[in-house]
Design a protein around this motif. Structure first.
Motif, short mmCIF file in Angstrom:
data_model
loop_
_atom_site.label_atom_id
_atom_site.label_comp_id
_atom_site.label_asym_id
_atom_site.label_seq_id
_atom_site.Cartn_x
_atom_site.Cartn_y
_atom_site.Cartn_z
N LEU A 13 0.83 -1.21 0.00
CA LEU A 13 0.00 0.00 0.00
C LEU A 13 0.86 1.26 0.00
CD1 LEU A 13 -2.76 -1.19 2.47
CD2 LEU A 13 -3.11 -0.58 0.06
N ALA A 14 1.96 1.26 0.76
CA ALA A 14 2.87 2.42 0.77
C ALA A 14 3.48 2.61 -0.62
CB ALA A 14 3.95 2.24 1.82
N HIS A 15 3.84 1.53 -1.27
CA HIS A 15 4.38 1.59 -2.63
C HIS A 15 3.36 2.23 -3.58
CE1 HIS A 15 6.60 0.53 -6.21
NE2 HIS A 15 5.56 -0.17 -6.66
N ILE A 16 2.12 1.79 -3.49
CA ILE A 16 1.07 2.37 -4.33
C ILE A 16 0.93 3.86 -4.03
CG2 ILE A 16 -1.42 2.38 -4.80
CD1 ILE A 16 -1.36 -0.69 -4.29
N GLY A 17 0.99 4.22 -2.76
CA GLY A 17 0.84 5.62 -2.38
C GLY A 17 1.93 6.53 -2.92
N THR A 18 3.11 5.96 -3.18
CA THR A 18 4.22 6.79 -3.66
C THR A 18 4.51 6.63 -5.14
OG1 THR A 18 5.85 5.09 -3.11
CG2 THR A 18 5.38 6.72 -1.39
N MET A 19 3.85 5.70 -5.80
CA MET A 19 4.25 5.39 -7.17
C MET A 19 3.87 6.46 -8.20
SD MET A 19 1.78 2.29 -8.18
CE MET A 19 0.17 2.61 -8.81
N THR A 20 3.08 7.43 -7.82
CA THR A 20 2.77 8.50 -8.77
C THR A 20 3.83 9.61 -8.74
OG1 THR A 20 1.33 9.56 -7.15
CG2 THR A 20 0.27 8.10 -8.77
N THR A 21 4.86 9.45 -7.90
CA THR A 21 5.92 10.45 -7.80
C THR A 21 6.60 10.68 -9.15
OG1 THR A 21 6.29 9.81 -5.50
CG2 THR A 21 8.04 11.09 -6.57
N PHE A 22 6.98 9.59 -9.83
CA PHE A 22 7.67 9.73 -11.11
C PHE A 22 6.79 10.41 -12.16
CE2 PHE A 22 8.89 7.99 -15.31
CZ PHE A 22 10.13 8.60 -15.42
N PRO A 23 5.56 9.95 -12.39
CA PRO A 23 4.76 10.65 -13.40
C PRO A 23 4.45 12.10 -13.02
CG PRO A 23 3.48 8.85 -12.42
CD PRO A 23 4.87 8.73 -11.92
#
Length: 184
Positions: free
Chosen positions: A47-57
């Motif tokens: 869940l933490a990974h999902i929460g941060t994965m929009t950082t790059f886009p």
């Protein structure tokens, strides 16, 4: 002519994120440490990974930082530190909400078809080029990939995923309607 632009990307992404948040809320916090195997991410880590994965886009399309200017070692250190900072269910759900809304707003603001059609070069990447549209859509696909993992983890800890419960309820209604029609 395109029929799928920023507005549609935003709607689709927000629906996916809404379902991810529902999963995060449905899982008791005492189960957030569950890992399906020793080398897997835990529920909390996923869940933490999902929460941060929009950082790059957000960097690439929101801040419009050219890919060749991104220090990927620094980027991964930043994202890994942010994931590690998210320790409680409340922190994780808040991050999912905040990052989801920020990314949804970015997507909704992208009304220029030419911008979405821009080709981004990834030196040494596979594939070596992708359109902005494809990269933005990939964020939703990446989340759905991890959400599928979460749904399997829910099953492993004894929780029927909400989308399954909703589908089962729909099927029961259809069956009841069919039964009522045959008894008339």
């Amino acid at each position: 002519m395109t029929y799928y632009g920023g507005k549609e990307l935003a709607e689709a992404f927000r629906k996916v994120r809404k379902n991810t948040i529902q999963i995060a809320e449905d899982i008791p916090e005492d189960k957030y440490g569950f890992k399906p195997s020793p080398e897997s991410r835990s529920i909390a880590q996923t869940l933490a990974h999902i929460g941060t994965m929009t950082t790059f886009p957000m960097m690439l399309h929101g801040e419009r930082i050219p890919v060749e200017k991104i220090d990927f070692n620094e980027y991964f250190q930043k994202v890994n530190a942010e994931e590690a900072r998210l320790q409680t269910k409340a922190q994780i759900v808040a991050k999912l909400r905040d990052s989801g809304e920020a990314f949804g707003a970015l997507l909704e603001s992208l009304t220029d078809e030419a911008f979405l059609a821009d080709v981004i070069n990834f030196p040494g990447g596979e594939p070596p080029t992708r359109t902005r549209f494809d990269l933005l859509l990939a964020a939703k696909e990446h989340e759905m990939h991890h959400r599928a993992q979460l749904m399997l983890m829910q099953r492993m800890i004894g929780i029927v995923p909400h989308l399954t419960r909703e589908a089962q309820a729909r099927m029961a209604r259809f069956q009841a309607q069919a039964q009522a029609q045959t008894t008339r």
